[in-house]
Scaffold this motif. Structure first.
Motif, PDB file in Angstrom:
ATOM      1  N   HIS A  95      70.536  32.515  55.464  1.00  0.00           N
ATOM      2  CA  HIS A  95      70.278  33.917  55.125  1.00  0.00           C
ATOM      3  C   HIS A  95      70.986  34.892  56.084  1.00  0.00           C
ATOM      4  CE1 HIS A  95      68.288  37.189  53.202  1.00  0.00           C
ATOM      5  NE2 HIS A  95      67.634  37.543  54.289  1.00  0.00           N
ATOM      6  N   GLU A 150      65.882  39.501  49.000  1.00  0.00           N
ATOM      7  CA  GLU A 150      66.769  40.585  49.386  1.00  0.00           C
ATOM      8  C   GLU A 150      68.124  40.387  48.701  1.00  0.00           C
ATOM      9  OE1 GLU A 150      67.909  42.667  53.597  1.00  0.00           O
ATOM     10  OE2 GLU A 150      67.857  40.484  53.520  1.00  0.00           O
ATOM     11  N   HIS A 153      65.043  35.461  52.781  1.00  0.00           N
ATOM     12  CA  HIS A 153      64.542  36.697  53.389  1.00  0.00           C
ATOM     13  C   HIS A 153      63.103  36.496  53.844  1.00  0.00           C
ATOM     14  CE1 HIS A 153      64.470  40.878  54.391  1.00  0.00           C
ATOM     15  NE2 HIS A 153      63.420  41.092  53.630  1.00  0.00           N
TER      16      HIS A 153
HETATM   17 ZN    ZN Z   1      66.794  39.336  54.944  1.00  0.00          ZN
END
Ligand code: ZN
Length: 242
Positions: A100, A151, A197
């Motif tokens: 991520h 996200e 996220h």
């Molecule tokens: Zn994030």
């Protein structure tokens, strides 16, 4: 010999955000360790930013076959020396699984040699497409599956052309992203994986967990790790010359 896995997590969001702690009460690293725990013949250790030496002194990296990395708000607090040590280990054969927001982590940016920037916005539904279904990291993963909320990370993603792009993310707002990319660096392999996220239970998702397990196996060194850094030796010609 058992595969040695080190899970590095910055470990800060969990301490300040109840929304993050709700999914990861013992830290993101604990859930990642749980996800990998069903792999056979592995040793798993975890390390965080606040451990001495970031939990990554030379003896730990020398004993790590695959390193996972989750970081976001404190990339700058990772000493350059630690990032250099990680990169050296990758070049000598260690596998590196970058998760991520780790796209901006020092060791990843150094290994890529580009800015590793991307576009992002608030959260949305993501559909992850398996675009290399025969790849070892994609085994047991459907052609596509949905992550209800994540996200948004979108292109352009300023990375070098990946050696293999295994997953492509599509977001309900229309954006696309190279969500699962393999890079060979020196004798090691790097896999960047976008979902993760911190405010959503991404690492509890069964397909995501399977991808992480597959990736760890795929990134494992296939030959003994070099002891010394790669170098440019003066080498005699292998053929006899007159
Ligand atoms: Zn994030």
């Amino acid at each position: 010999m058992a595969l040695s896995i080190t899970i590095w997590n910055e470990g800060l969001h969990e301490k300040t955000s109840p929304a993050v702690a709700a999914h990861y009460p013992d830290g993101i690293h604990a859930v990642l360790a749980e996800a990998l725990g069903s792999l056979e013949d592995v040793r798993i250790r975890t390390a965080t930013l606040e451990d001495p030496d970031c939990g990554l002194p030379p003896e730990v990296l020398d004993d790590t076959d695959v390193l996972l990395w989750w970081g976001h708000m404190a990339h700058g607090r990772v000493p350059d020396e630690t990032a250099a040590r990680v990169d050296d280990a990758v070049l000598r054969g260690m596998g590196f699984l970058v998760l991520h927001s780790g796209h901006m982590a020092k060791p990843f940016v150094r290994l890529m040699g580009t800015s590793c920037t991307l576009t992002w916005r608030d959260d949305d539904r993501e559909r992850l497409w398996t675009i290399l279904p025969a790849h070892p990291i994609a085994q047991g993963i459907p052609e596509q599956f949905e992550i209800p909320m994540e996200e948004m990370y979108g292109e352009p993603f300023d990375i070098p052309e990946p050696d293999e792009t295994v997953f492509l993310g599509w977001f309900a707002g229309g954006e696309v992203f190279r969500s699962g990319c393999v890079f060979r660096r020196g004798r090691g392999r790097v896999f960047y994986f976008q979902p993760g996220h911190e405010t959503y239970p991404i690492y509890h998702h069964p397909h995501v967990r399977q991808i992480l397990r597959n990736a760890v196996r795929y990134l494992a060194p296939t030959a003994p790790r070099r002891k010394e850094p790669l170098a440019c030796p003066n080498a005699p010609a292998p053929e006899k010359r007159d």
